[in-house]
Design a protein around this motif. Sequence first.
Motif, PDB file in Angstrom:
ATOM      1  N   GLN A 109       0.833  -1.207   0.000  1.00 38.81           N
ATOM      2  CA  GLN A 109       0.000   0.000   0.000  1.00 38.81           C
ATOM      3  C   GLN A 109       0.867   1.257   0.000  1.00 38.81           C
ATOM      4  OE1 GLN A 109      -3.796  -0.252   2.474  1.00 38.81           O
ATOM      5  NE2 GLN A 109      -2.491  -1.894   3.278  1.00 38.81           N
ATOM      6  N   VAL A 131      -8.040  -2.479   3.302  1.00 37.02           N
ATOM      7  CA  VAL A 131      -7.180  -2.136   2.169  1.00 37.02           C
ATOM      8  C   VAL A 131      -8.039  -1.589   1.031  1.00 37.02           C
ATOM      9  CG1 VAL A 131      -5.616  -3.077   0.411  1.00 37.02           C
ATOM     10  CG2 VAL A 131      -5.406  -3.831   2.795  1.00 37.02           C
ATOM     11  N   ARG A 134      -9.275   1.879   1.591  1.00 33.48           N
ATOM     12  CA  ARG A 134      -8.222   2.880   1.370  1.00 33.48           C
ATOM     13  C   ARG A 134      -7.971   3.118  -0.120  1.00 33.48           C
ATOM     14  NH1 ARG A 134      -4.793  -0.450   5.090  1.00 33.48           N
ATOM     15  NH2 ARG A 134      -5.614   0.013   7.124  1.00 33.48           N
ATOM     16  N   THR A 136      -7.210   0.567  -2.629  1.00 38.03           N
ATOM     17  CA  THR A 136      -6.419  -0.403  -3.385  1.00 38.03           C
ATOM     18  C   THR A 136      -7.284  -1.622  -3.701  1.00 38.03           C
ATOM     19  OG1 THR A 136      -4.409   0.281  -2.228  1.00 38.03           O
ATOM     20  CG2 THR A 136      -4.325  -1.825  -3.383  1.00 38.03           C
TER      21      THR A 136
END
Length: 187
Positions: A109, A131, A134, A136
């Motif tokens: 990340q 993840v 965020r 991604t």
Amino acid sequence: MREVARAAGVSVSTVANVLSRPSIVAPETRRRVEEAIDGVGYVPHGPARQLRGLPSPIVGSITLDLANPFYAEVNRGAEDKLAEAGCLLLTCSTDLRAAKEKQLLDLLQTQAVRGIIISPLEPDPRELLRVVERGTPVVSCGTTRRRSSTPTASATPCCPSTCTRCSTPRRPSWTTSTGSRPTAGRW
């Protein structure tokens, strides 16, 4: 880029267009710029391209064990498809350690990879969902160790209509077998 522009006798914006949108540049001009790029030895700076909002060409793959033939097959199929899109697959192994899996997720990340393909140690999707939240994209693949010995792969946020593990709405999923080469979707 200035050195390439000078060598090709064009503007810096023409060089930028050849690198990012070559179809809009006249073939003869594109050829001159490409020859100048080779002559000068210019290599685009990936992090600088990302600062301008272009996506990273790198997709991370986190597997349980790189020596496992199933994961080698998954990575090979993903690498082939990603190469068609001009991307590179960066493969990592957790060595079956949860702390290393978390470390690799965090590291990928911070590198702003285009996406992550992971065979998670545990079926709990909460970390993978964080993840995704965020920004991604994540593809979870492998064996759900507590549920089944059938290798599977599914697109984010987690899994099928409603996931039996986390009650999240499913995305498309597929099952691979060791006789078929899995392919990666578009990122």
